[in-house]
Enzyme design. Structure first.
Site, PDB file in Angstrom:
ATOM      1  N   GLU A  31     142.384  38.818  -9.631  1.00  0.00           N
ATOM      2  CA  GLU A  31     143.368  39.478 -10.535  1.00  0.00           C
ATOM      3  C   GLU A  31     142.655  39.284 -12.178  1.00  0.00           C
ATOM      4  O   GLU A  31     142.360  37.989 -12.365  1.00  0.00           O
ATOM      5  CB  GLU A  31     144.659  38.943 -10.481  1.00  0.00           C
ATOM      6  CG  GLU A  31     145.894  39.813 -10.340  1.00  0.00           C
ATOM      7  CD  GLU A  31     145.729  40.465  -9.378  1.00  0.00           C
ATOM      8  OE1 GLU A  31     145.538  41.832  -9.640  1.00  0.00           O
ATOM      9  OE2 GLU A  31     146.190  40.575  -8.173  1.00  0.00           O
ATOM     10  N   THR A  85     140.354  40.090 -13.061  1.00  0.00           N
ATOM     11  CA  THR A  85     138.654  40.024 -13.260  1.00  0.00           C
ATOM     12  C   THR A  85     138.136  41.463 -13.847  1.00  0.00           C
ATOM     13  O   THR A  85     136.886  41.416 -14.147  1.00  0.00           O
ATOM     14  CB  THR A  85     138.195  39.519 -11.981  1.00  0.00           C
ATOM     15  OG1 THR A  85     138.783  40.837 -10.861  1.00  0.00           O
ATOM     16  CG2 THR A  85     138.889  38.455 -11.445  1.00  0.00           C
ATOM     17  N   ASP A  86     139.021  42.546 -13.750  1.00  0.00           N
ATOM     18  CA  ASP A  86     138.287  43.964 -13.392  1.00  0.00           C
ATOM     19  C   ASP A  86     137.549  44.164 -15.044  1.00  0.00           C
ATOM     20  O   ASP A  86     136.681  44.604 -15.306  1.00  0.00           O
ATOM     21  CB  ASP A  86     139.155  45.022 -13.188  1.00  0.00           C
ATOM     22  CG  ASP A  86     140.796  45.026 -13.749  1.00  0.00           C
ATOM     23  OD1 ASP A  86     140.993  44.114 -14.611  1.00  0.00           O
ATOM     24  OD2 ASP A  86     141.385  45.873 -13.489  1.00  0.00           O
ATOM     25  N   GLY A 116     153.939  46.774 -10.281  1.00  0.00           N
ATOM     26  CA  GLY A 116     152.511  46.227 -10.172  1.00  0.00           C
ATOM     27  C   GLY A 116     151.860  46.859  -9.092  1.00  0.00           C
ATOM     28  O   GLY A 116     150.752  46.042  -8.708  1.00  0.00           O
ATOM     29  N   SER A 171     151.149  54.024 -11.518  1.00  0.00           N
ATOM     30  CA  SER A 171     150.587  55.119 -12.802  1.00  0.00           C
ATOM     31  C   SER A 171     149.140  55.744 -12.117  1.00  0.00           C
ATOM     32  O   SER A 171     148.909  56.734 -12.375  1.00  0.00           O
ATOM     33  CB  SER A 171     150.302  54.362 -14.010  1.00  0.00           C
ATOM     34  OG  SER A 171     149.563  53.127 -13.781  1.00  0.00           O
ATOM     35  N   ASP A 196     142.612  49.776 -10.258  1.00  0.00           N
ATOM     36  CA  ASP A 196     143.695  50.629 -10.023  1.00  0.00           C
ATOM     37  C   ASP A 196     143.400  52.023  -9.331  1.00  0.00           C
ATOM     38  O   ASP A 196     143.579  52.450  -8.211  1.00  0.00           O
ATOM     39  CB  ASP A 196     144.934  50.716 -10.723  1.00  0.00           C
ATOM     40  CG  ASP A 196     145.480  49.474 -11.146  1.00  0.00           C
ATOM     41  OD1 ASP A 196     144.967  48.151 -10.513  1.00  0.00           O
ATOM     42  OD2 ASP A 196     146.217  49.301 -12.000  1.00  0.00           O
ATOM     43  N   TYR A 254     149.375  41.867 -21.793  1.00  0.00           N
ATOM     44  CA  TYR A 254     147.959  42.265 -20.958  1.00  0.00           C
ATOM     45  C   TYR A 254     146.869  42.395 -21.813  1.00  0.00           C
ATOM     46  O   TYR A 254     145.827  41.753 -21.945  1.00  0.00           O
ATOM     47  CB  TYR A 254     148.171  43.722 -20.313  1.00  0.00           C
ATOM     48  CG  TYR A 254     147.005  44.132 -19.208  1.00  0.00           C
ATOM     49  CD1 TYR A 254     147.161  43.791 -17.858  1.00  0.00           C
ATOM     50  CD2 TYR A 254     145.770  44.669 -19.839  1.00  0.00           C
ATOM     51  CE1 TYR A 254     145.888  44.231 -17.213  1.00  0.00           C
ATOM     52  CE2 TYR A 254     144.824  44.999 -19.077  1.00  0.00           C
ATOM     53  CZ  TYR A 254     144.869  44.734 -17.726  1.00  0.00           C
ATOM     54  OH  TYR A 254     143.958  45.390 -17.221  1.00  0.00           O
TER      55      TYR A 254
END
Length: 386
Positions: free
Chosen positions: A31, A33-34, A122, A126, A175, A227
């Site tokens: 989480e 990390t992207d 979460g 989207s 995502d 975020y």
């Protein structure tokens, strides 16, 4: 499919050219990390967003969603720009905008949307919305974005750009990668720096387990500044450390790196990212040998880090994790961007209902809205349905 086709015909007075769908995702581990160039391990959910689509030659996007009481939103594609339009239609308009920026002639379209991906949980509703439309436009305009992993990787990148630049959510690419590139019964090891993916067997059935997803119903938003603030802190820390991204800080060098950072917040954020990337590696190794006890331990360590170092958990998420662990889960953690949303737990299949019921009871006792708990397996990626 019948529901979205009926919505389309009832709204626009004609049949759609086809129906496409794309899944939400749940991240097993990895989480935040992207956007740090790290590793993540999502699965595609069986829950999907369906898009019934027909092209128009008017330059106008007309969109309707079953979740918004059937109200039609109209957007001139020539007027789409960062921050415009707002709301759920921004994700559709953003896909059209980015394809136009890439030189593709998107003439206009009618779109009807239905979805069983929980919104605000979460679980990447989207991304499912964006990817269902990019799949449709790929087929309708002959873009070949569904033909093989390399093409799907490009489609995922286009959808990420739409979300970043038009919807204004500074997400990484995990995502969309999961929605476009995952395979059934596997997790997707995603290298967020190179974009490379590798399927990892996720054999829950064979071990008598399920993944319990708990939508806490706590409000979740990626565009409220929290975020973006954490992403900016990570980027500043990387600059201070002289690395391109926090991925480049090795676990063996972490202690020395933390000493070079100017404040406790930066140190905590960096500690989470570096240790979380290593937890992804360790989780992949554990999954390959079907060691779900170790996977569970890593889940708990991840949640502790997200709660204490990254500070993106909340009362509801912590309550799910604590209750699931007390009720027999092998491991549990929050998943997604945080600040609300969902938690996950690895649970013996014959105890899943008991754990879910216990979580609901604890929420009621705490005076919180009832959560929605459901068991999932890893599903397939975006595709044409009809």
């Amino acid at each position: 499919m019948d529901a979205v086709t009926s919505l389309f015909t009832g709204t626009f007075g004609a049949q759609p050219t086809g129906v496409w769908s794309a899944p939400g995702r749940v991240n097993l581990i990895g989480e935040h990390t992207d956007y740090n160039g790290g590793l993540a391990l999502p699965i595609a959910l069986p829950q999907r967003t369906c898009a019934a689509v027909r092209l128009r030659d008017t330059g106008l996007l007309r969109a309707v969603s079953a979740s918004v009481a059937g109200r039609v939103v109209e957007v001139s594609l020539d007027a789409v720009e960062p921050g415009r339009p707002t709301g759920w239609a921004a994700y559709l308009a953003g896909v059209c905008w980015v394809l136009r920026k890439e030189g593709y002639a998107v003439p206009g379209l009618d779109v009807a949307i239905t979805s069983d991906v929980p919104v605000g949980a979460g679980l990447s509703s989207s991304a499912a919305l964006e990817c269902s439309l990019v799949a449709a436009l790929s087929d309708l305009l002959g873009l070949d974005l569904l033909d093989g992993d390399a093409s799907r990787a490009r489609a995922a990148a286009l959808c990420q750009r739409a979300e970043n630049e038009i919807a204004g959510a500074p997400t990484g690419g995990m995502d969309q990668a999961a929605s476009m590139r995952a395979t059934a019964d596997h997790a997707l090891l995603l290298d967020c720096r190179s974009g490379a993916v590798e399927p990892v067997p996720f054999d829950l059935r064979g071990q008598g387990l399920v993944l319990l997803v708990v939508d806490t119903r706590a409000e979740h938003s990626l565009v409220d500044g929290q975020y973006a603030d954490r992403r900016a802190t990570c980027e500043a820390a990387a600059a201070t450390l002289g690395v391109a991204a926090l991925r480049d800080v090795l676990p063996t060098d972490l202690a020395a790196a933390l000493e070079r950072l100017p404040d406790d917040v930066s140190r905590a954020r960096v500690r989470h990212v570096v240790t979380e990337i290593q937890r992804v590696r360790d989780c992949v190794d554990a999954l390959r040998r079907n060691d779900f006890d170790e996977v569970g331990r890593l889940f708990v360590a991840s949640h502790t880090s997200l709660r204490d170092d990254y500070e993106v958990s909340c009362r509801e998420l912590d309550l799910v994790v604590e209750t699931a662990l007390r009720s027999g889960a092998l491991g549990a953690r929050m998943t997604g961007g945080g600040f609300g949303g969902s938690a996950i737990a690895i649970v013996p299949a014959d105890q899943a209902q008991t754990v879910a019921h216990r979580v609901v009871e604890v929420f009621a006792t705490a005076g919180l809205a009832a959560p929605d708990a459901f068991a999932v397996m890893a599903g397939p990626s975006a595709a044409r349905d009809v």
